[in-house]
Design a protein around this motif. Structure first.
Motif, mmCIF file in Angstrom:
data_model
loop_
_atom_site.group_PDB
_atom_site.id
_atom_site.type_symbol
_atom_site.label_atom_id
_atom_site.label_comp_id
_atom_site.label_asym_id
_atom_site.label_seq_id
_atom_site.Cartn_x
_atom_site.Cartn_y
_atom_site.Cartn_z
ATOM 1 N N UNK A 64 -12.575 -3.257 4.868
ATOM 2 C CA UNK A 64 -11.615 -4.134 4.191
ATOM 3 C C UNK A 64 -10.310 -3.395 3.919
ATOM 4 N N UNK A 65 -10.424 -2.142 3.495
ATOM 5 C CA UNK A 65 -9.221 -1.356 3.184
ATOM 6 C C UNK A 65 -8.365 -1.162 4.434
ATOM 7 N N UNK A 66 -9.029 -0.811 5.551
ATOM 8 C CA UNK A 66 -8.288 -0.565 6.798
ATOM 9 C C UNK A 66 -7.606 -1.828 7.285
ATOM 10 N N UNK A 67 -8.369 -2.926 7.313
ATOM 11 C CA UNK A 67 -7.798 -4.176 7.833
ATOM 12 C C UNK A 67 -6.688 -4.688 6.929
ATOM 13 N N UNK A 68 -6.831 -4.511 5.622
ATOM 14 C CA UNK A 68 -5.802 -5.005 4.702
ATOM 15 C C UNK A 68 -4.542 -4.178 4.777
ATOM 16 N N UNK A 69 -4.672 -2.842 4.918
ATOM 17 C CA UNK A 69 -3.482 -1.998 4.969
ATOM 18 C C UNK A 69 -2.738 -2.189 6.274
ATOM 19 N N UNK A 70 -3.504 -2.365 7.369
ATOM 20 C CA UNK A 70 -2.846 -2.575 8.660
ATOM 21 C C UNK A 70 -2.077 -3.881 8.650
ATOM 22 N N UNK A 71 -2.672 -4.899 8.064
ATOM 23 C CA UNK A 71 -2.020 -6.205 8.067
ATOM 24 C C UNK A 71 -0.802 -6.214 7.154
ATOM 25 N N UNK A 72 -0.658 -5.223 6.292
ATOM 26 C CA UNK A 72 0.453 -5.193 5.358
ATOM 27 C C UNK A 72 1.719 -4.585 5.939
ATOM 28 N N UNK A 73 1.710 -4.174 7.207
ATOM 29 C CA UNK A 73 2.927 -3.644 7.839
ATOM 30 C C UNK A 73 3.847 -4.825 8.112
ATOM 31 N N UNK A 74 4.798 -5.021 7.232
ATOM 32 C CA UNK A 74 5.682 -6.184 7.319
ATOM 33 C C UNK A 74 6.794 -5.949 8.323
ATOM 34 N N UNK A 75 7.382 -4.770 8.298
ATOM 35 C CA UNK A 75 8.498 -4.455 9.203
ATOM 36 C C UNK A 75 8.133 -3.258 10.078
ATOM 37 N N UNK A 76 7.634 -3.494 11.280
ATOM 38 C CA UNK A 76 7.237 -2.377 12.155
ATOM 39 C C UNK A 76 8.425 -1.580 12.672
ATOM 40 N N UNK A 77 9.637 -2.117 12.520
ATOM 41 C CA UNK A 77 10.826 -1.422 13.003
ATOM 42 C C UNK A 77 11.506 -0.658 11.873
ATOM 43 N N UNK A 78 10.690 0.012 11.099
ATOM 44 C CA UNK A 78 11.156 0.853 9.998
ATOM 45 C C UNK A 78 10.129 1.963 9.836
ATOM 46 N N UNK A 79 10.276 2.764 8.791
ATOM 47 C CA UNK A 79 9.300 3.836 8.562
ATOM 48 C C UNK A 79 8.168 3.386 7.641
ATOM 49 N N UNK A 80 8.058 2.094 7.441
ATOM 50 C CA UNK A 80 7.015 1.554 6.572
ATOM 51 C C UNK A 80 5.616 1.949 7.069
ATOM 52 N N UNK A 81 4.840 2.555 6.208
ATOM 53 C CA UNK A 81 3.459 2.888 6.525
ATOM 54 C C UNK A 81 3.267 4.078 7.446
ATOM 55 N N UNK A 82 4.322 4.815 7.735
ATOM 56 C CA UNK A 82 4.206 5.949 8.655
ATOM 57 C C UNK A 82 3.270 7.016 8.090
ATOM 58 N N UNK A 83 2.379 7.502 8.928
ATOM 59 C CA UNK A 83 1.410 8.556 8.621
ATOM 60 C C UNK A 83 0.336 8.116 7.638
ATOM 61 N N UNK A 84 0.394 6.849 7.197
ATOM 62 C CA UNK A 84 -0.621 6.329 6.278
ATOM 63 C C UNK A 84 -1.334 5.134 6.921
ATOM 64 N N UNK A 85 -0.549 4.156 7.325
ATOM 65 C CA UNK A 85 -1.102 2.968 7.974
ATOM 66 C C UNK A 85 -0.976 3.016 9.493
ATOM 67 N N UNK A 86 -0.088 3.850 9.970
ATOM 68 C CA UNK A 86 0.124 3.952 11.421
ATOM 69 C C UNK A 86 0.709 5.315 11.766
ATOM 70 N N UNK A 87 0.533 5.714 12.996
ATOM 71 C CA UNK A 87 1.140 6.950 13.500
ATOM 72 C C UNK A 87 2.556 6.655 13.939
ATOM 73 N N UNK A 88 3.493 7.523 13.565
ATOM 74 C CA UNK A 88 4.905 7.318 13.906
ATOM 75 C C UNK A 88 5.452 8.543 14.626
ATOM 76 N N UNK A 89 6.186 8.281 15.677
ATOM 77 C CA UNK A 89 6.823 9.324 16.473
ATOM 78 C C UNK A 89 8.275 8.898 16.602
ATOM 79 N N UNK A 90 9.185 9.672 16.036
ATOM 80 C CA UNK A 90 10.569 9.207 15.945
ATOM 81 C C UNK A 90 11.573 10.342 16.077
ATOM 82 N N UNK A 91 12.792 9.943 16.341
ATOM 83 C CA UNK A 91 13.886 10.900 16.419
ATOM 84 C C UNK A 91 15.130 10.271 15.822
#
Length: 444
Positions: free
Chosen positions: A12-39
């Protein structure tokens, strides 16, 4: 019962946190809800001072069978994510979101630099848009595919790959991607594409690029230019002074040109390691390609001149005059070509060079007329300022002829030559140091 309850809560925790990524084109949830690779590594979004140049992120779907990807980048052609078995381009499964609002799949061969278009399989929920010069894209890729080809990499379980991201302005007529002429990055370590984690950036190539530029500037401005000038114009300045059995001008010339050759070889190796081979033929005709061709030509000329110097005829031998002309011509040609190549190099469309202070380019531009003016002064002034000076009777030895002494007085190196040379050396030191320091201190 406890195990079942914990499993339910974790799911439940995993599915709820993943679904909470409202703006994928930002640093929202980086390293917590999703892996981010950026420059840059601390960037966020597509606007403001913290805007990203490139950004890719991924996180597993709720069923754990697929992986969601979100990409965006400032490019006219495409922004791409690579799932690679190597730290560079070779052996990479590439997914590119293009300006034609499509996702294209390709494979970078394990050998060479070929990029082969592949059928898009195992990909769904594609969304591509272009906003404010940014290509934004989302899609879902299956982690495994039973009927996939050998280049569709299995990213499930404990399988890990290097993460690559690239951006380019060039698309083929078919819509497939071409050379990544905007930017590219590679992760430092292999990562999981089905788990959330931290992605470290590989900065080896960046450091090698800086070393290449700094060493070439030091070699050809700091050593080659004054080395050639001394051999051509300063021989009489140290006539008769011969430490280690060699004339001073020759020692200076030999040391300078040896350092030039060593630094050029080192810089040549650095750029080949950074690029993992020769530049792609896809960029033929561009400034980047011409710079590479000229650089290889300079390396060849340096090798030729060193070889000629090793096997040079002794003074007085009939072939000596031909060697002198050949050695001098090749050296001047290499120096001239080095100036052109460095100026071209500082005008390559590259993100690294965008952050290089413009003063590096303009200081280098200013050095060219100074070098030409110094050579011109050394050519003209001896012809206009050499006058006959009658020797004083008291300065003539008992066995010396007055005409011979008068000729020696005329041929003595005038003071202005040393003044010009000292000022020239200051310009050389300033230019080579400034350009090299600007290159070395440039940040990502």
């Amino acid at each position: 019962m406890k195990t079942f309850t914990v499993t339910i809560l974790v799911t439940y925790f995993i599915t709820s946190t993943v679904s909470q990524i409202i703006n994928p084109f930002s640093d929202e949830g980086c390293d917590v809800q999703r892996s981010c690779f950026r420059k840059p590594t601390d960037c966020n979004g597509t606007s403001g001072d913290t805007a990203c140049e490139m950004f890719i992120s991924w996180w597993p779907t709720t069923d754990g069978e697929s992986t969601n990807f979100a990409l965006f980048g400032a490019a006219e052609g495409y922004i791409a994510v690579g799932i690679s078995r190597s730290v560079g381009m070779p052996d990479t499964d590439v997914y590119a979101c293009t300006s034609q609002s499509t996702v294209k799949r390709s494979y970078n061969a394990a050998e060479g630099k070929s990029n082969d278009a592949k059928e898009l399989m195992g990909v769904s929920d594609i969304s591509v848009s272009i906003e404010d010069s940014y290509i934004k894209c989302q899609f879902t890729r299956q982690q495994t595919l039973a009927n996939g080809d050998a280049t569709f990499f299995d990213i499930s379980g404990d399988n890990e790959y290097f993460s690559l991201m690239s951006a380019g302005n060039m698309l083929a007529p078919s819509g497939n991607i071409l050379f990544h002429n905007v930017d590219k990055e590679s992760s430092n370590e292999a990562v999981s594409f089905n788990k959330v984690g931290n992605v470290k950036v590989d900065d080896t190539s960046f450091k090698l690029f800086k070393a290449h530029g700094a060493m070439m500037a030091t070699a050809w401005i700091g050593f080659a230019a004054p080395g050639i000038t001394v051999a051509r114009y300063m021989k009489p300045s140290w006539e008769g002074k011969a430490p280690c059995g060699q004339k001073v001008w020759f020692l200076i010339h030999r040391i300078n040109m040896l350092l030039t050759f060593i630094l050029t070889c080192a810089a040549f190796v650095c750029i080949f390691v950074a690029k993992k081979g020769f530049i792609s033929l896809e960029v033929a005709g561009t400034t980047r390609f011409v710079h590479a061709i000229f650089g290889c030509t300079i390396m060849a000329l340096a090798l030729i001149n060193v070889t000629m110097a090793i096997f040079r005829p002794h003074p007085g031998e009939p072939k000596r005059k031909y060697y002198n002309w050949a050695h001098r011509s090749v050296g001047i040609l290499a120096l001239t070509l080095s100036a052109v190549t460095m100026l071209l190099g500082l005008n390559i469309n590259d993100p690294f060079l965008e952050k290089l202070p413009p003063s590096a380019f303009w200081v280098l531009v200013g050095f060219v007329p100074v070098q030409l003016m110094v050579w011109l002064l050394h050519e003209i002034l001896p012809r206009t300022m050499t006058v006959y000076k009658a020797p004083e009777e008291n300065n003539i030895g008992m066995n010396e002829d007055k005409n011979i002494v008068a000729e020696r007085v005329i041929n003595e190196d005038p003071p202005y030559k040393q003044i010009i040379h000292n000022l020239y050396n200051l310009v050389v030191i300033f230019t080579s140091t400034w350009v090299s320091v600007m290159i070395c201190t440039t940040q990502r």
